[in-house]
Design a protein around this motif. Structure first.
Motif, PDB file in Angstrom:
ATOM      1  N   ARG A  43       0.909  -1.250  -0.069  1.00  0.00           N
ATOM      2  CA  ARG A  43      -0.083   0.113  -0.057  1.00  0.00           C
ATOM      3  C   ARG A  43       0.970   1.139  -0.114  1.00  0.00           C
ATOM      4  O   ARG A  43       0.569   2.304  -0.372  1.00  0.00           O
ATOM      5  CB  ARG A  43      -1.026   0.039   1.182  1.00  0.00           C
ATOM      6  CG  ARG A  43      -1.868  -1.329   1.506  1.00  0.00           C
ATOM      7  CD  ARG A  43      -2.745  -1.276   0.177  1.00  0.00           C
ATOM      8  NE  ARG A  43      -3.813  -0.384   0.239  1.00  0.00           N
ATOM      9  CZ  ARG A  43      -4.602  -0.203  -0.603  1.00  0.00           C
ATOM     10  NH1 ARG A  43      -4.582  -0.951  -1.846  1.00  0.00           N
ATOM     11  NH2 ARG A  43      -5.529   0.710  -0.341  1.00  0.00           N
ATOM     12  N   ARG A  68      -6.167   4.654  -7.088  1.00  0.00           N
ATOM     13  CA  ARG A  68      -6.365   4.388  -5.768  1.00  0.00           C
ATOM     14  C   ARG A  68      -7.228   5.750  -5.224  1.00  0.00           C
ATOM     15  O   ARG A  68      -7.287   6.668  -5.716  1.00  0.00           O
ATOM     16  CB  ARG A  68      -5.092   4.190  -5.058  1.00  0.00           C
ATOM     17  CG  ARG A  68      -4.484   3.051  -5.257  1.00  0.00           C
ATOM     18  CD  ARG A  68      -2.919   2.953  -4.673  1.00  0.00           C
ATOM     19  NE  ARG A  68      -3.117   3.270  -3.205  1.00  0.00           N
ATOM     20  CZ  ARG A  68      -2.156   2.908  -2.596  1.00  0.00           C
ATOM     21  NH1 ARG A  68      -1.320   2.153  -2.952  1.00  0.00           N
ATOM     22  NH2 ARG A  68      -2.174   3.081  -1.298  1.00  0.00           N
ATOM     23  N   HIS A  69      -7.855   5.601  -4.008  1.00  0.00           N
ATOM     24  CA  HIS A  69      -8.628   6.546  -3.621  1.00  0.00           C
ATOM     25  C   HIS A  69      -8.202   6.883  -2.246  1.00  0.00           C
ATOM     26  O   HIS A  69      -8.913   7.858  -1.674  1.00  0.00           O
ATOM     27  CB  HIS A  69     -10.164   6.126  -3.517  1.00  0.00           C
ATOM     28  CG  HIS A  69     -10.687   5.577  -4.727  1.00  0.00           C
ATOM     29  ND1 HIS A  69     -11.189   6.675  -5.673  1.00  0.00           N
ATOM     30  CD2 HIS A  69     -10.927   4.724  -5.457  1.00  0.00           C
ATOM     31  CE1 HIS A  69     -11.566   5.790  -6.918  1.00  0.00           C
ATOM     32  NE2 HIS A  69     -11.526   4.602  -6.639  1.00  0.00           N
ATOM     33  N   ASP A  70      -7.078   6.959  -1.953  1.00  0.00           N
ATOM     34  CA  ASP A  70      -6.332   7.230  -0.631  1.00  0.00           C
ATOM     35  C   ASP A  70      -5.542   8.466  -0.800  1.00  0.00           C
ATOM     36  O   ASP A  70      -5.532   9.032  -1.800  1.00  0.00           O
ATOM     37  CB  ASP A  70      -5.747   6.237   0.303  1.00  0.00           C
ATOM     38  CG  ASP A  70      -4.535   5.356  -0.701  1.00  0.00           C
ATOM     39  OD1 ASP A  70      -4.452   6.037  -1.654  1.00  0.00           O
ATOM     40  OD2 ASP A  70      -4.420   4.263  -0.228  1.00  0.00           O
ATOM     41  N   GLU A  71      -4.830   8.777   0.273  1.00  0.00           N
ATOM     42  CA  GLU A  71      -3.844   9.978   0.089  1.00  0.00           C
ATOM     43  C   GLU A  71      -2.922   9.803  -0.911  1.00  0.00           C
ATOM     44  O   GLU A  71      -2.514  10.573  -1.685  1.00  0.00           O
ATOM     45  CB  GLU A  71      -3.113  10.169   1.229  1.00  0.00           C
ATOM     46  CG  GLU A  71      -3.927  10.637   2.484  1.00  0.00           C
ATOM     47  CD  GLU A  71      -4.803   9.544   3.183  1.00  0.00           C
ATOM     48  OE1 GLU A  71      -4.771   8.509   2.743  1.00  0.00           O
ATOM     49  OE2 GLU A  71      -5.180   9.794   4.465  1.00  0.00           O
ATOM     50  N   GLY A  74      -3.090   7.988  -3.732  1.00  0.00           N
ATOM     51  CA  GLY A  74      -3.905   8.283  -4.953  1.00  0.00           C
ATOM     52  C   GLY A  74      -3.904   9.558  -5.094  1.00  0.00           C
ATOM     53  O   GLY A  74      -3.552  10.058  -6.335  1.00  0.00           O
ATOM     54  N   ASP A  75      -4.087  10.450  -4.276  1.00  0.00           N
ATOM     55  CA  ASP A  75      -4.299  11.744  -4.496  1.00  0.00           C
ATOM     56  C   ASP A  75      -2.681  12.374  -4.917  1.00  0.00           C
ATOM     57  O   ASP A  75      -2.667  13.335  -5.802  1.00  0.00           O
ATOM     58  CB  ASP A  75      -4.557  12.669  -3.179  1.00  0.00           C
ATOM     59  CG  ASP A  75      -5.904  12.817  -2.608  1.00  0.00           C
ATOM     60  OD1 ASP A  75      -6.905  12.069  -3.717  1.00  0.00           O
ATOM     61  OD2 ASP A  75      -6.409  12.804  -1.638  1.00  0.00           O
TER      62      ASP A  75
END
Lengths: 504, 255
Positions: free
Chosen positions: A215, A243-246, A248-249
């Motif tokens: 991850r 991804r949709h987490d930090e 990913g950002d």
């Protein structure tokens, strides 16, 4: 870097686990020990009561043989390591151990301290003080319980007259219980706790490492690699950002950054090229103007003297007209190179479009070109130079008309408001159904001097490009050969420029 | 006439100097040559010229210094600037400084002679100058614009053109592509003597109407340049920016 962060994380988790488990185990084990001991005490007390009541009858009737038997029987029980009855003077009267009988115990021993600690021995002892813990020479733990045997009227009045009525305490029942079992149970609990802690640390470490690697570690490594590629100049680098987490950002903002960098680089490259081409053109134009004047004036002078209809006259006429064409090209070059700063006012681009359409109206009608308007009803204002924006529109419209070959052509001109990257733009589209631009040429059309037309300097779109970038706008082209070409110009609205100014 | 020098040519580029001389000579206009400002100044001291034709770029100096020098003389000759290239800036600057006109390089014989001829005529007939209306915005003394209440502007020529061209033959709006640009050619006026006079637009804008009366009587431009001899009506496109380049005149006639 990845492994170090991972290791630090795991170490931290392990340390915390050890601390938490140690504290928990300590609390649990201490509690367990306490409850076990109190249970033990209770059992022992009950035990002693049982012994007392089972020996009572024998004592009452002074049946010494029977009493000895009972004590011996009790002594055989595995949990009980010692059982004996002492008389008031400390002499062991009954014990399964024959050798012990008749011996006196040391009254100052710890076991006797409960009552004999004071100069005059206490005659009553609270029940909770009956028991005490101690270890033998080998360190084996024991629980000793002493229960005083008090004089009762039935004792004093008994036929044996063994005890005078004045005597309060007749003797002591002393039972010693081995605590080895308890100790073992404790050790087992402690070992279980240690094993559990180790297992927990091991499994959290493994899970943590795998999770961290998948991850965090891998995306971070990819990012680092991509950053290096960008640093090496590969601005086409893009990360897969699913991804949709930090992280990913982070991936998305990395992609956005690279995209903008690439855009800026292209713009810079173009601007630099424009500037050098401009300087070159201005220099050439200056130098070429004087000789051109010579050619133009001499040829026009000679033309006057040449007899009409002769070959000489015709030739001179050609020289004059061709020199004038050169003059137009030079003029265009100079217009292109001259960096007149734009005179920006708040502008409605719909008006600019309409004005440009009015100007080409005649040419379009002659060439049988139909114009379709798709103008937005109202547009936000843009900060722009009306003349320069007009030139953009004119150049695009003239190009559109030139792209249309024989027969009826169609040109679409549309305006709209668009949002992108948090800014709003006015978008102008100029589309034609002409011959289109070959894919191989599409990257070059904004280059100065690139042209596919028979006549033309190849500056039209370069000028358009220059003006659009002067207005912090963008221009893009999409074209299919034989289907047509669409140019899309975007100019930031005055409001979004103001906002950007405030933000930045 | 040809023997008496009327024009002083100041130009450091030999080719241009030579052809300018030839062009003037071909039209019977007497001239003298100078290749720099000091030489020109010496000639101006000794001879009275009606027109000074000077390059804008001279060795170590600019044509504007020549212009200043000429303006200090009395009577001062009309100054025509030859500019390296036709830019609005050059045009506006030369008019602002009081030159008669400017000729962008490269030019042909007609373009040169047309301007010089007008300058010579203007120099001679100055006493018969026209009355200049006060409600106009002028590009030098070359052309004018009148702002109309409906937002349009009327454009015409001023005294350095009107009356200096002789009888007119034709008017040609071809070059302006229906769109006038300040300081650039809005139309050409052909006179019967074979000259072509270029008119620089005072304002940028879309041309919405031409003076149809001119078809019947082109000479209106010469006779009545400030009223019935107007050239075109335009919708100005950058009035705010361009108006400061023009000026209103409160004195009558020439200066």
């Amino acid at each position: 870097m990845k492994s170090r962060i991972g290791a630090q994380l795991i170490l931290a988790v392990a340390l915390i686990s050890v601390a938490v488990f140690a504290l928990l185990s300590f609390i649990l084990i201490t509690g367990q020990r306490r409850s076990l001991i109190s249970q033990m005490k209770r059992h022992s007390t009950q035990h002693i009561e049982t012994i007392r009541s089972s020996t009572r009858y024998a004592m009452m009737h002074n049946q010494r043989e029977e009493l000895t038997e009972i004590i011996n029987d009790i002594g055989l029980q595995p949990a009980i390591s010692k059982v004996r009855i002492l008389n008031k003077d400390g002499e062991i009267v009954y014990s399964p151990d024959r050798l012990e009988r008749g011996h006196r115990v040391n009254m100052e021993a710890e076991a006797c301290f409960g009552c004999h600690g004071t100069p005059i021995p206490r005659e009553r002892l609270a029940e909770e003080d009956w028991s005490r813990f101690f270890s033998d020479e080998d360190g084996n733990p024991y629980l000793g319980i002493i229960s005083p045997i008090h004089n009762e009227s039935s004792c004093a009045e008994a036929d044996c007259h063994a005890h005078p009525a004045t005597q309060t305490v007749l003797g002591v029942l002393d039972v010693t219980v081995s605590l080895e079992g308890v100790q073992e149970e404790m050790a087992a609990s402690r070992n279980k706790a240690i094993l559990l802690t180790a297992l927990t640390i091991f499994s959290t470490s493994i899970i943590g490492l795998v999770l961290f690697h998948n991850r965090v570690g891998r995306p971070v490594t990819e990012l680092a690699l991509a950053t290096r590629r960008v640093a090496d100049g590969d601005l086409t680098t893009a990360l897969e950002a699913t991804r949709h987490d930090e992280l990913g950002d982070l991936q998305r903002s990395f992609n956005e950054m690279t995209r903008r960098l690439a855009e800026t680089q292209t713009q810079l490259y173009q601007s630099n090229k424009m500037a050098s081409v401009g300087r070159l053109a201005a220099g050439i134009a200056h130098e070429i103007n004087n000789p051109l004047t010579g050619v133009l004036t001499f040829s026009s002078l000679l033309l006057r003297q040449a007899e009409q209809g002769t070959e000489m006259h015709e030739g001179l006429e050609t020289i004059v007209s061709e020199t004038k064409r050169c003059r137009e090209i030079v003029k265009e070059l100079l217009d292109f190179s001259r960096q007149v700063p734009p005179h920006k006012t708040d502008l409605d681009l719909n008006e600019v479009v309409e004005r440009a359409l009015d100007i080409v109206d005649h040419q379009f009608t002659v060439n049988n070109i139909t114009v379709t308007r798709g103008l937005a009803e109202s547009l936000p204002l843009v900060r722009a130079d009306g003349n320069k924006m007009g030139q953009v529109l004119l150049n695009l419209l003239v190009n559109a008309a030139d792209a249309i070959e024989e027969g009826a052509g169609e040109v679409f001109v549309g305006t709209d408001v668009k949002e992108a990257d948090g800014r709003s733009f006015v978008e102008i589209k100029v589309a034609d159904n002409g011959r289109g631009i070959p894919t191989s040429d599409q990257s070059q059309i904004f280059e100065p001097f690139f042209t596919t037309k028979e006549t033309g300097t190849g500056l039209g779109l370069a000028v358009v490009w220059g003006i659009v970038s002067e207005h912090a706008g963008t221009i893009s082209v999409s074209s299919k050969p034989a289907r047509g070409t669409t140019f899309t110009v975007r100019i930031p609205t005055a409001a979004s420029l103001e906002k950007a100014g405030e933000d930045g | 006439m040809a023997d008496r020098p009327q024009v002083l040519i100041v130009e450091d580029e030999p080719v241009v100097l030579k052809v300018a001389g030839m062009a003037l000579a071909a039209h019977g206009i007497g001239y003298r040559e100078a290749t720099d400002v000091p030489a020109a100044a010496a000639l101006l001291d000794s001879t009275s010229f009606q027109v000074v034709l000077t390059d804008l770029k001279l060795p170590g100096q600019s044509g504007f210094e020549m212009l200043k020098l000429a303006q200090e003389l009395s009577p001062s000759p009309q100054v025509v600037l030859i500019t390296g290239y036709a830019t609005i800036d050059n045009a506006l600057l030369s008019f602002e400084r009081g030159s008669f006109d400017f000729i962008p390089k490269p030019f042909d014989v007609e373009e040169l002679v047309s301007v010089v001829t007008r300058a010579l005529r203007f120099a001679r007939r100055r006493e018969a100058a026209l009355q200049v209306p006060e409600d106009r915005y002028f590009l030098g003394r070359h052309s004018w614009a009148q702002l109309d209440p409906d937002g349009t502007a009327t454009v015409g020529v001023a005294e350095t053109i009107a009356g200096q061209m002789g009888q007119l033959d034709a008017i040609d709006y071809q070059e302006s592509r229906e769109h006038a640009v300040q300081g650039q050619c809005i139309c050409q006026l052909a006179s019967v003597d074979g000259l072509n006079h270029r008119v620089w637009a005072p304002l940028s804008g879309r041309i919405i109407a031409l003076n149809s009366d001119l078809a019947g009587d082109l000479d209106l431009i010469n006779r009545d340049p400030f009223a019935s001899g107007w050239l075109a009506r335009v919708i100005p496109t950058s009035l705010e920016k361009e108006l400061p380049n023009l000026r209103q005149r409160h004195d009558s006639a020439s200066s």
